[in-house]
Write a protein that holds these residues in place. Structure first.
Motif, PDB file in Angstrom:
ATOM      1  N   VAL A 172       0.874  -1.162   0.000  1.00  0.00           N
ATOM      2  CA  VAL A 172       0.000   0.000   0.000  1.00  0.00           C
ATOM      3  C   VAL A 172       0.915   1.216   0.000  1.00  0.00           C
ATOM      4  O   VAL A 172       1.742   1.385   0.903  1.00  0.00           O
ATOM      5  CB  VAL A 172      -0.927   0.022   1.225  1.00  0.00           C
ATOM      6  CG1 VAL A 172      -1.769   1.299   1.233  1.00  0.00           C
ATOM      7  CG2 VAL A 172      -1.835  -1.198   1.225  1.00  0.00           C
ATOM      8  N   VAL A 173       0.776   2.058  -1.022  1.00  0.00           N
ATOM      9  CA  VAL A 173       1.725   3.143  -1.249  1.00  0.00           C
ATOM     10  C   VAL A 173       1.003   4.484  -1.283  1.00  0.00           C
ATOM     11  O   VAL A 173       0.040   4.652  -2.038  1.00  0.00           O
ATOM     12  CB  VAL A 173       2.488   2.935  -2.578  1.00  0.00           C
ATOM     13  CG1 VAL A 173       3.571   3.990  -2.755  1.00  0.00           C
ATOM     14  CG2 VAL A 173       3.092   1.527  -2.647  1.00  0.00           C
ATOM     15  N   VAL A 174       1.468   5.416  -0.479  1.00  0.00           N
ATOM     16  CA  VAL A 174       0.983   6.798  -0.542  1.00  0.00           C
ATOM     17  C   VAL A 174       1.913   7.566  -1.471  1.00  0.00           C
ATOM     18  O   VAL A 174       3.122   7.666  -1.209  1.00  0.00           O
ATOM     19  CB  VAL A 174       0.966   7.453   0.851  1.00  0.00           C
ATOM     20  CG1 VAL A 174       0.636   8.946   0.725  1.00  0.00           C
ATOM     21  CG2 VAL A 174      -0.037   6.776   1.763  1.00  0.00           C
ATOM     22  N   THR A 175       1.378   8.087  -2.554  1.00  0.00           N
ATOM     23  CA  THR A 175       2.196   8.861  -3.488  1.00  0.00           C
ATOM     24  C   THR A 175       1.307   9.688  -4.396  1.00  0.00           C
ATOM     25  O   THR A 175       0.112   9.423  -4.528  1.00  0.00           O
ATOM     26  CB  THR A 175       3.093   7.940  -4.347  1.00  0.00           C
ATOM     27  OG1 THR A 175       3.976   8.752  -5.132  1.00  0.00           O
ATOM     28  CG2 THR A 175       2.266   7.072  -5.280  1.00  0.00           C
ATOM     29  N   HIS A 176       1.898  10.702  -5.015  1.00  0.00           N
ATOM     30  CA  HIS A 176       1.199  11.459  -6.062  1.00  0.00           C
ATOM     31  C   HIS A 176       2.050  11.518  -7.330  1.00  0.00           C
ATOM     32  O   HIS A 176       1.747  12.257  -8.254  1.00  0.00           O
ATOM     33  CB  HIS A 176       0.882  12.879  -5.574  1.00  0.00           C
ATOM     34  CG  HIS A 176       2.104  13.665  -5.213  1.00  0.00           C
ATOM     35  ND1 HIS A 176       2.634  13.665  -3.951  1.00  0.00           N
ATOM     36  CD2 HIS A 176       2.912  14.459  -5.948  1.00  0.00           C
ATOM     37  CE1 HIS A 176       3.709  14.430  -3.917  1.00  0.00           C
ATOM     38  NE2 HIS A 176       3.905  14.919  -5.127  1.00  0.00           N
ATOM     39  N   GLU A 177       3.139  10.723  -7.367  1.00  0.00           N
ATOM     40  CA  GLU A 177       4.067  10.744  -8.490  1.00  0.00           C
ATOM     41  C   GLU A 177       3.525   9.882  -9.634  1.00  0.00           C
ATOM     42  O   GLU A 177       3.457   8.658  -9.526  1.00  0.00           O
ATOM     43  CB  GLU A 177       5.435  10.228  -8.047  1.00  0.00           C
ATOM     44  CG  GLU A 177       6.091  11.040  -6.939  1.00  0.00           C
ATOM     45  CD  GLU A 177       6.551  12.397  -7.428  1.00  0.00           C
ATOM     46  OE1 GLU A 177       6.706  12.572  -8.659  1.00  0.00           O
ATOM     47  OE2 GLU A 177       6.752  13.292  -6.583  1.00  0.00           O
ATOM     48  N   LEU A 178       3.150  10.518 -10.732  1.00  0.00           N
ATOM     49  CA  LEU A 178       2.542   9.780 -11.842  1.00  0.00           C
ATOM     50  C   LEU A 178       3.424   8.678 -12.415  1.00  0.00           C
ATOM     51  O   LEU A 178       2.918   7.579 -12.692  1.00  0.00           O
ATOM     52  CB  LEU A 178       2.135  10.744 -12.959  1.00  0.00           C
ATOM     53  CG  LEU A 178       0.772  11.417 -12.832  1.00  0.00           C
ATOM     54  CD1 LEU A 178       0.491  12.231 -14.098  1.00  0.00           C
ATOM     55  CD2 LEU A 178      -0.335  10.396 -12.618  1.00  0.00           C
ATOM     56  N   PRO A 179       4.729   8.911 -12.659  1.00  0.00           N
ATOM     57  CA  PRO A 179       5.534   7.815 -13.213  1.00  0.00           C
ATOM     58  C   PRO A 179       5.477   6.564 -12.352  1.00  0.00           C
ATOM     59  O   PRO A 179       5.336   5.450 -12.862  1.00  0.00           O
ATOM     60  CB  PRO A 179       6.945   8.412 -13.269  1.00  0.00           C
ATOM     61  CG  PRO A 179       6.719   9.887 -13.391  1.00  0.00           C
ATOM     62  CD  PRO A 179       5.510  10.166 -12.542  1.00  0.00           C
ATOM     63  N   SER A 180       5.553   6.740 -11.035  1.00  0.00           N
ATOM     64  CA  SER A 180       5.487   5.583 -10.134  1.00  0.00           C
ATOM     65  C   SER A 180       4.108   4.939 -10.162  1.00  0.00           C
ATOM     66  O   SER A 180       3.977   3.714 -10.183  1.00  0.00           O
ATOM     67  CB  SER A 180       5.826   6.009  -8.701  1.00  0.00           C
ATOM     68  OG  SER A 180       7.187   6.349  -8.580  1.00  0.00           O
ATOM     69  N   ILE A 181       3.082   5.776 -10.158  1.00  0.00           N
ATOM     70  CA  ILE A 181       1.715   5.256 -10.146  1.00  0.00           C
ATOM     71  C   ILE A 181       1.468   4.363 -11.358  1.00  0.00           C
ATOM     72  O   ILE A 181       0.978   3.240 -11.247  1.00  0.00           O
ATOM     73  CB  ILE A 181       0.699   6.407 -10.097  1.00  0.00           C
ATOM     74  CG1 ILE A 181       0.774   7.119  -8.740  1.00  0.00           C
ATOM     75  CG2 ILE A 181      -0.720   5.894 -10.350  1.00  0.00           C
ATOM     76  CD1 ILE A 181       0.015   8.428  -8.696  1.00  0.00           C
ATOM     77  N   PHE A 182       1.839   4.847 -12.539  1.00  0.00           N
ATOM     78  CA  PHE A 182       1.582   4.061 -13.750  1.00  0.00           C
ATOM     79  C   PHE A 182       2.495   2.842 -13.856  1.00  0.00           C
ATOM     80  O   PHE A 182       2.144   1.852 -14.489  1.00  0.00           O
ATOM     81  CB  PHE A 182       1.724   4.937 -14.993  1.00  0.00           C
ATOM     82  CG  PHE A 182       0.495   5.748 -15.290  1.00  0.00           C
ATOM     83  CD1 PHE A 182      -0.608   5.163 -15.880  1.00  0.00           C
ATOM     84  CD2 PHE A 182       0.424   7.087 -14.943  1.00  0.00           C
ATOM     85  CE1 PHE A 182      -1.757   5.892 -16.136  1.00  0.00           C
ATOM     86  CE2 PHE A 182      -0.726   7.825 -15.193  1.00  0.00           C
ATOM     87  CZ  PHE A 182      -1.818   7.228 -15.796  1.00  0.00           C
ATOM     88  N   LYS A 183       3.654   2.906 -13.202  1.00  0.00           N
ATOM     89  CA  LYS A 183       4.595   1.788 -13.295  1.00  0.00           C
ATOM     90  C   LYS A 183       4.240   0.644 -12.356  1.00  0.00           C
ATOM     91  O   LYS A 183       4.338  -0.533 -12.731  1.00  0.00           O
ATOM     92  CB  LYS A 183       6.011   2.276 -13.002  1.00  0.00           C
ATOM     93  CG  LYS A 183       7.088   1.217 -13.200  1.00  0.00           C
ATOM     94  CD  LYS A 183       8.474   1.826 -13.068  1.00  0.00           C
ATOM     95  CE  LYS A 183       9.565   0.812 -13.344  1.00  0.00           C
ATOM     96  NZ  LYS A 183      10.917   1.417 -13.244  1.00  0.00           N
ATOM     97  N   ILE A 184       3.810   0.962 -11.136  1.00  0.00           N
ATOM     98  CA  ILE A 184       3.684  -0.099 -10.135  1.00  0.00           C
ATOM     99  C   ILE A 184       2.256  -0.434  -9.730  1.00  0.00           C
ATOM    100  O   ILE A 184       2.000  -1.525  -9.224  1.00  0.00           O
ATOM    101  CB  ILE A 184       4.492   0.234  -8.862  1.00  0.00           C
ATOM    102  CG1 ILE A 184       3.872   1.416  -8.107  1.00  0.00           C
ATOM    103  CG2 ILE A 184       5.954   0.485  -9.195  1.00  0.00           C
ATOM    104  CD1 ILE A 184       4.538   1.701  -6.768  1.00  0.00           C
ATOM    105  N   ALA A 185       1.311   0.483  -9.949  1.00  0.00           N
ATOM    106  CA  ALA A 185      -0.015   0.304  -9.340  1.00  0.00           C
ATOM    107  C   ALA A 185      -0.886  -0.696 -10.090  1.00  0.00           C
ATOM    108  O   ALA A 185      -1.014  -0.623 -11.309  1.00  0.00           O
ATOM    109  CB  ALA A 185      -0.738   1.644  -9.261  1.00  0.00           C
ATOM    110  N   ASP A 186      -1.486  -1.610  -9.343  1.00  0.00           N
ATOM    111  CA  ASP A 186      -2.573  -2.401  -9.881  1.00  0.00           C
ATOM    112  C   ASP A 186      -3.862  -1.588  -9.836  1.00  0.00           C
ATOM    113  O   ASP A 186      -4.614  -1.535 -10.808  1.00  0.00           O
ATOM    114  CB  ASP A 186      -2.748  -3.693  -9.066  1.00  0.00           C
ATOM    115  CG  ASP A 186      -1.569  -4.619  -9.231  1.00  0.00           C
ATOM    116  OD1 ASP A 186      -1.306  -5.040 -10.368  1.00  0.00           O
ATOM    117  OD2 ASP A 186      -0.903  -4.908  -8.225  1.00  0.00           O
TER     118      ASP A 186
END
Length: 251
Positions: free
Chosen positions: A193-207
């Motif tokens: 469970v990750v708190v972030t607002h960084e789009l590159p990370s969101i699109f790379k890791i998020a299910d």
């Protein structure tokens, strides 16, 4: 066994006398990378604090691994979760190895040699075997985050919480940390469970991701990043996911 490892049902999130988010319901599935996101002050970190047992929910039900946080379940639940705080929160006077060994000293009956072997194995898992004897002041920001993740995994948790893991990192270090999260999910079967607002990370890791909004005091979107970017009917959500260059983890 339930496919959901975290469940929120009609939760009010916040602090006594201050409801930040109202009537929030969603679940986190076992083995997925789930993102909590939104603008500053929207409540995403508050939700995480409820999930890790730091603060009780104001209303509704929150279950972690099938249990609600209480005095009776606290010890068992603490062994099911690991947390990496935004700064890493390593102890400056302790080496990376000693930092990772600390939870093993506090919460297990392993002998010192066994604790050391376990900690060295975890440091190797995050690519820090060569930094075991270094102090936090002697390693980079990205290495501190990796050491903090190793410590978060010390008790072999089912869920690892990451609070703004990319904060303060350059793009290369941030991408490498994303790769590490995906590798650990694949090799160890952990839920993140990750708190972030960084789009590159969101699109790379998020299910999947849950998005919160301060003005509306609630959850305004739930789904995969690609779904939210392409199919959301909420202009605020579409604007968030279409800002800048899109990065491509689909589905």
């Amino acid at each position: 066994m339930s496919s959901s490892i975290i469940e929120l049902e009609h939760v009010d999130a916040g602090y006594p006398g201050a409801v930040i988010l109202h009537d929030v319901s969603f679940e986190v599935k076992r083995g997925e990378v789930f993102i909590l996101l939104g603008g500053s002050g929207c409540g995403k970190s508050t939700v995480m604090k409820h999930m890790i047992g730091l603060n009780p929910v104001l209303a509704g039900t929150l279950r972690v691994a099938g249990m609600e946080w209480s005095a009776k379940t606290r010890d068992e639940l603490f062994h099911k979760i690991g947390v990496m705080y935004q700064s890493g929160a390593l102890f400056g006077a302790m080496t990376c190895l000693e930092n990772v060994m600390l939870p093993l000293e506090e919460f297990t009956r392993l002998r010192r040699a066994e604790r050391r072997d376990r900690a060295m194995s975890l440091l190797a898992d995050v690519g820090l075997a060569d930094a075991a004897d270094k102090l936090p002041s002697e390693i980079s920001g990205g290495m501190k985050k990796r050491a903090a993740i190793a410590r978060a995994m010390a008790l072999d948790p089912e869920i690892v919480f990451l609070d703004e893991p990319s904060a303060g990192l350059d793009p290369i270090s941030s991408s490498a940390l994303d790769d590490l999260v995906l590798k650990l999910r694949e090799t160890k079967g952990m839920t993140f469970v990750v708190v972030t607002h960084e789009l590159p990370s969101i699109f790379k890791i998020a299910d999947r991701a849950a998005m919160f909004d301060k003005a509306r005091r609630g959850m305004i979107a739930l789904g995969s990043p690609s779904e939210l970017r392409e199919k959301s009917e909420d202009p605020f959500v579409r604007k968030f996911f279409n800002r800048g260059e899109s990065h491509g983890k689909s589905g």
